[in-house]
Motif scaffolding. Structure first.
Motif, mmCIF file in Angstrom:
data_model
loop_
_atom_site.group_PDB
_atom_site.id
_atom_site.type_symbol
_atom_site.label_atom_id
_atom_site.label_comp_id
_atom_site.label_asym_id
_atom_site.label_seq_id
_atom_site.Cartn_x
_atom_site.Cartn_y
_atom_site.Cartn_z
ATOM 1 N N GLU A 1 -6.171 -0.211 -8.998
ATOM 2 C CA GLU A 1 -5.913 0.708 -10.111
ATOM 3 C C GLU A 1 -6.545 0.206 -11.409
ATOM 4 O O GLU A 1 -7.085 0.993 -12.198
ATOM 5 C CB GLU A 1 -4.404 0.898 -10.311
ATOM 6 C CG GLU A 1 -3.722 1.726 -9.227
ATOM 7 C CD GLU A 1 -3.465 0.936 -7.959
ATOM 8 O OE1 GLU A 1 -3.646 -0.316 -7.997
ATOM 9 O OE2 GLU A 1 -3.116 1.532 -6.933
ATOM 10 N N LEU B 1 0.866 -1.163 0.000
ATOM 11 C CA LEU B 1 0.000 0.000 0.000
ATOM 12 C C LEU B 1 0.910 1.221 0.000
ATOM 13 O O LEU B 1 1.332 1.685 1.054
ATOM 14 C CB LEU B 1 -0.895 -0.004 1.227
ATOM 15 C CG LEU B 1 -1.674 1.276 1.479
ATOM 16 C CD1 LEU B 1 -3.093 1.163 0.978
ATOM 17 C CD2 LEU B 1 -1.680 1.628 2.947
ATOM 18 N N ASP C 1 -7.441 8.159 0.294
ATOM 19 C CA ASP C 1 -6.147 7.726 0.823
ATOM 20 C C ASP C 1 -6.174 7.660 2.345
ATOM 21 O O ASP C 1 -6.525 8.639 3.011
ATOM 22 C CB ASP C 1 -5.054 8.685 0.349
ATOM 23 C CG ASP C 1 -3.678 8.311 0.876
ATOM 24 O OD1 ASP C 1 -3.414 7.101 1.008
ATOM 25 O OD2 ASP C 1 -2.878 9.220 1.159
ATOM 26 N N THR D 1 -11.401 3.032 0.021
ATOM 27 C CA THR D 1 -10.063 3.458 0.431
ATOM 28 C C THR D 1 -9.023 2.610 -0.299
ATOM 29 O O THR D 1 -9.368 1.628 -0.969
ATOM 30 C CB THR D 1 -9.875 3.312 1.950
ATOM 31 O OG1 THR D 1 -9.811 1.919 2.283
ATOM 32 C CG2 THR D 1 -11.023 3.960 2.718
ATOM 33 N N ASN D 2 -7.766 2.969 -0.137
ATOM 34 C CA ASN D 2 -6.695 2.229 -0.817
ATOM 35 C C ASN D 2 -6.069 1.155 0.059
ATOM 36 O O ASN D 2 -4.869 0.900 0.003
ATOM 37 C CB ASN D 2 -5.620 3.198 -1.339
ATOM 38 C CG ASN D 2 -5.038 4.070 -0.232
ATOM 39 O OD1 ASN D 2 -5.585 4.169 0.857
ATOM 40 N ND2 ASN D 2 -3.920 4.706 -0.513
ATOM 41 N N THR E 1 -11.137 6.894 -5.024
ATOM 42 C CA THR E 1 -10.280 6.368 -3.951
ATOM 43 C C THR E 1 -10.015 7.431 -2.904
ATOM 44 O O THR E 1 -9.753 8.592 -3.228
ATOM 45 C CB THR E 1 -8.942 5.874 -4.526
ATOM 46 O OG1 THR E 1 -9.193 4.936 -5.567
ATOM 47 C CG2 THR E 1 -8.109 5.196 -3.447
ATOM 48 N N PRO F 1 -5.114 -2.641 -3.489
ATOM 49 C CA PRO F 1 -4.835 -2.033 -4.801
ATOM 50 C C PRO F 1 -5.994 -2.288 -5.773
ATOM 51 O O PRO F 1 -6.469 -3.410 -5.904
ATOM 52 C CB PRO F 1 -3.568 -2.767 -5.270
ATOM 53 C CG PRO F 1 -2.963 -3.334 -4.029
ATOM 54 C CD PRO F 1 -4.105 -3.647 -3.116
#
Length: 342
Positions: free
Chosen positions: A300, A6, A313, A294-295, A311, A298
């Motif tokens: 993407e 992360l 952070d 939230t991140n 997203t 992953p």
């Protein structure tokens, strides 16, 4: 140290430290090999591990890395696992097993001395460990997103897509001073007890087998009521909240129901965006206007497939937790205003 990470470099920049040097790779026979390339003797080692698609390989990487640090005489080995895998398998069902308990035992046995995680599926999972567990919350970041990115959020209503999510929805609603709605009667994924083999013995009564006074009353089977929405969503923004969004079928069904009841905009808020299989495509074609996660995991690729996915952070709270644990400071500041029911 980090394996599948992360934003580890971003965390390191926040903390003013360098990322540890380690090699993690798979042999030709798919065995995982870990080689730590610097001394960790008498040091605090923080292993950041987010969950990739190959969750079982991810777990083996973590366990082997923890054990490698233990055999290299690290003072403390702290696992930073934002999304704890197998967390949904935390209750006994039929002839299954409590896999999250097994995973907790494996981590402790490997040598983990502390765990930092975020929004466990059930808070009781902390009891599976015999080491300290800090279960951080992502809700402050999601609440901030609602207040800053949804202009007319005062006209919103917080929605629980099932009664099981009502407590989380109530927590969001009380903090934002908004109303709450609960969808009841939605089809569940639970399997029927009639097909699990429990009725496999002959059902013919044997008068000599059980004493008449020991007749066990039969539990009345559940019957799902017609789908209803408890609460007013007409002409409002509906914000569905949950901890995990993976299989999106239940979220899509909830969105359709809310649209039928008059909601003019629908948001989905979740901490962990697993978004497996064709979830991004289904979200893109659905009545949902935006999915905010939230991140911790992953995603993407899923964002490229679906522009509706946004997203938030949460690296700030993870880096602060790492700093406080390393310096021996209290963690209570990160849990302020969090009640027993949150």
């Amino acid at each position: 140290i980090a394996s599948y990470c992360l934003e580890p470099l971003f965390l390191c920049r926040r903390l003013g430290v360098e990322l540890g040097k380690v090699q993690v790779y798979q042999e030709a026979n798919r065995e995982t090999r870990v080689q730590i390339e610097e001394s960790v003797r008498s040091k605090d080692v923080f292993i950041i591990q987010t969950v990739s698609k190959d969750v079982n390989t991810t777990i083996m990487e973590l366990l082997i890395m923890v054990y490698a640090c233990r055999t290299s005489c690290a003072r403390n080995i702290i696992g930073v696992i934002p999304y704890f895998p197998y967390s949904k398998q935390c209750k006994m069902r039929k002839r299954g097993s409590i896999v999250s308990k097994l995973l907790a035992s494996m981590m402790c046995k490997a040598g983990l001395t502390h765990l930092i995680t975020m929004d466990l599926h059930q808070k009781e999972i902390q009891g599976f460990f015999n080491i300290p567990v800090d279960n951080l919350r992502a809700s402050p970041f999601l609440l901030q997103y609602i207040q800053e990115e949804i202009p007319d959020y005062r006209n919103a209503v917080i929605v629980a897509k099932s009664p099981a999510s009502a407590k989380r929805a109530q927590s969001f609603a009380e903090r934002l001073r908004l109303g709450i709605a609960v969808i009841h009667g939605e089809a569940q994924d639970a399997e029927s007890d009639l097909v699990d083999g429990r009725h496999s013995p002959p059902t013919v009564k044997n008068s000599g087998a059980i004493h008449p006074s020991l007749e066990i009353p039969l539990l009345i089977p559940k019957e799902k009521p017609p789908i209803t929405v408890v609460g007013d969503v007409g002409g409002r923004i509906a914000i569905i909240v949950d901890d995990i969004i993976d299989d999106v079928d239940s979220f899509l069904a909830a969105a359709e129901t809310l649209k039928e009841r008059g909601a003019y905009k629908i948001f989905v808020m979740a901490t962990h965006g697993i978004l497996s299989s064709d979830a991004p495509q289904l979200i893109e074609e659905s009545a949902i206007d935006e999915v905010v996660v939230t991140n911790t995991i992953p995603h993407e690729i899923q964002k490229l497939q679906c522009p509706k996915i946004k997203t938030v952070d949460i690296s700030m709270i993870l880096s602060e937790a790492i700093r406080r644990i390393h310096n021996g400071e209290s963690m209570s500041y990160l849990f302020r205003n969090i009640g027993m029911d949150d």
